[in-house]
Design a protein around this motif. Structure first.
Motif, PDB file in Angstrom:
ATOM      1  N   TYR A 147       0.348   7.343 -14.922  1.00 24.20           N
ATOM      2  CA  TYR A 147       1.170   6.624 -13.949  1.00 24.20           C
ATOM      3  C   TYR A 147       1.978   7.601 -13.121  1.00 24.20           C
ATOM      4  O   TYR A 147       2.439   8.623 -13.619  1.00 24.20           O
ATOM      5  N   THR A 157       3.809  -4.068 -10.665  1.00 25.12           N
ATOM      6  CA  THR A 157       2.851  -3.165 -10.051  1.00 25.12           C
ATOM      7  C   THR A 157       3.209  -1.736 -10.413  1.00 25.12           C
ATOM      8  O   THR A 157       4.367  -1.409 -10.637  1.00 25.12           O
ATOM      9  N   SER A 158       2.212  -0.918 -10.492  1.00 24.68           N
ATOM     10  CA  SER A 158       2.423   0.494 -10.752  1.00 24.68           C
ATOM     11  C   SER A 158       1.300   1.258 -10.065  1.00 24.68           C
ATOM     12  O   SER A 158       0.272   0.693  -9.715  1.00 24.68           O
ATOM     13  N   THR A 159       1.518   2.545  -9.878  1.00 26.62           N
ATOM     14  CA  THR A 159       0.511   3.386  -9.251  1.00 26.62           C
ATOM     15  C   THR A 159      -0.063   4.316 -10.309  1.00 26.62           C
ATOM     16  O   THR A 159       0.672   5.024 -10.988  1.00 26.62           O
ATOM     17  N   GLU A 160      -1.372   4.271 -10.461  1.00 27.44           N
ATOM     18  CA  GLU A 160      -2.055   5.143 -11.405  1.00 27.44           C
ATOM     19  C   GLU A 160      -2.742   6.243 -10.605  1.00 27.44           C
ATOM     20  O   GLU A 160      -3.460   5.965  -9.646  1.00 27.44           O
ATOM     21  N   SER A 188      -5.309   7.825  -6.061  1.00 27.07           N
ATOM     22  CA  SER A 188      -4.380   6.904  -6.708  1.00 27.07           C
ATOM     23  C   SER A 188      -4.807   5.485  -6.399  1.00 27.07           C
ATOM     24  O   SER A 188      -5.523   5.236  -5.424  1.00 27.07           O
ATOM     25  N   ARG A 189      -4.362   4.573  -7.258  1.00 21.70           N
ATOM     26  CA  ARG A 189      -4.650   3.165  -7.028  1.00 21.70           C
ATOM     27  C   ARG A 189      -3.502   2.340  -7.566  1.00 21.70           C
ATOM     28  O   ARG A 189      -2.833   2.732  -8.525  1.00 21.70           O
ATOM     29  N   GLU A 190      -3.304   1.235  -6.923  1.00 20.67           N
ATOM     30  CA  GLU A 190      -2.237   0.316  -7.313  1.00 20.67           C
ATOM     31  C   GLU A 190      -2.770  -0.579  -8.421  1.00 20.67           C
ATOM     32  O   GLU A 190      -3.846  -1.154  -8.307  1.00 20.67           O
ATOM     33  N   LYS A 191      -2.008  -0.667  -9.517  1.00 22.49           N
ATOM     34  CA  LYS A 191      -2.377  -1.563 -10.615  1.00 22.49           C
ATOM     35  C   LYS A 191      -1.404  -2.727 -10.621  1.00 22.49           C
ATOM     36  O   LYS A 191      -0.206  -2.534 -10.492  1.00 22.49           O
ATOM     37  N   ILE A 192      -1.940  -3.910 -10.788  1.00 19.44           N
ATOM     38  CA  ILE A 192      -1.111  -5.107 -10.859  1.00 19.44           C
ATOM     39  C   ILE A 192      -1.311  -5.723 -12.241  1.00 19.44           C
ATOM     40  O   ILE A 192      -2.439  -6.015 -12.642  1.00 19.44           O
ATOM     41  N   ASP A 193      -0.218  -5.876 -12.967  1.00 19.79           N
ATOM     42  CA  ASP A 193      -0.246  -6.479 -14.295  1.00 19.79           C
ATOM     43  C   ASP A 193       0.477  -7.816 -14.232  1.00 19.79           C
ATOM     44  O   ASP A 193       1.596  -7.901 -13.725  1.00 19.79           O
ATOM     45  N   CYS A 226       4.553   4.517 -20.847  1.00 18.00           N
ATOM     46  CA  CYS A 226       3.187   4.868 -20.489  1.00 18.00           C
ATOM     47  C   CYS A 226       3.171   6.096 -19.581  1.00 18.00           C
ATOM     48  O   CYS A 226       2.322   6.217 -18.715  1.00 18.00           O
TER      49      CYS A 226
END
Length: 182
Positions: free
Chosen positions: A151, A124-127, A91-96, A21
């Protein structure tokens, strides 16, 4: 043993999905009444750039990348510019959460106590989002805006700088409007 192998394979698939991604999704908007061929010079719009809520090192990386892209497109940096360049970055932290249930099998559709479970994986990843605004310097009006979303990889400085360059390059590929370079 089967549970450990399945868990490992699942983790590898999830990691591969996350790293695949890495592309930057780009959209642009512009004023259709503007003749973009008339713009030949640019300068950075300090009041707008100062508002960007990122650290100064990343601001400089972004501005250098934008400057390189504009110069490659034939623009000249000027004290009396046609275009002012501003940026907005966030930026924002995404939690899957992946909830994978796997059940056993036995006689027919029966129960097998050796192959049954529920596997949860949280990643977690940062978008990040980067907006590049081009403002008509004479009219003080926004004439073009490009946005890139993707990302972020902040594991080391070189990768971070490359990712910033990728964001800017992808966004600037769609400038000027109607350009066919993809």
């Amino acid at each position: 043993m089967k549970k450990t192998i399945l868990t490992s394979v699942l983790a590898i698939i999830i990691m591969a999905t996350m790293t695949s991604c890495s592309s930057v999704q780009v959209v642009a908007d512009y004023d259709k009444q503007v003749n973009f061929d008339t713009y030949k010079t640019f300068a950075f719009y300090k009041p707008g750039i100062d508002k960007a809520e990122i650290n100064d090192l990343d601001k400089r990386r972004i501005l250098r990348a934008i400057e390189n892209e504009l110069i490659a497109k034939g623009f000249t940096k000027s004290e009396n510019p046609d275009l002012l360049v501003s940026i907005i970055a966030s930026s924002r932290e995404k939690i899957d959460i992946y909830n994978n249930y796997y059940g056993g099998y036995g006689a027919g559709w029966g129960w097998n106590p050796y192959y049954y479970g529920n596997y949860n994986n949280i990643s977690t990843s940062t978008e990040g989002s980067l907006y590049i605004d081009l403002i008509d310097a004479r009219k003080k009006e926004l004439v073009w805006q490009g946005q890139g979303v993707g990302y972020l990889n902040e594991s080391n400085m070189e990768q971070k700088e490359e990712r910033i360059k990728e964001f800017v390059t992808k966004i600037m590929e769609v400038y000027p409007p109607g350009s066919t370079k993809k």
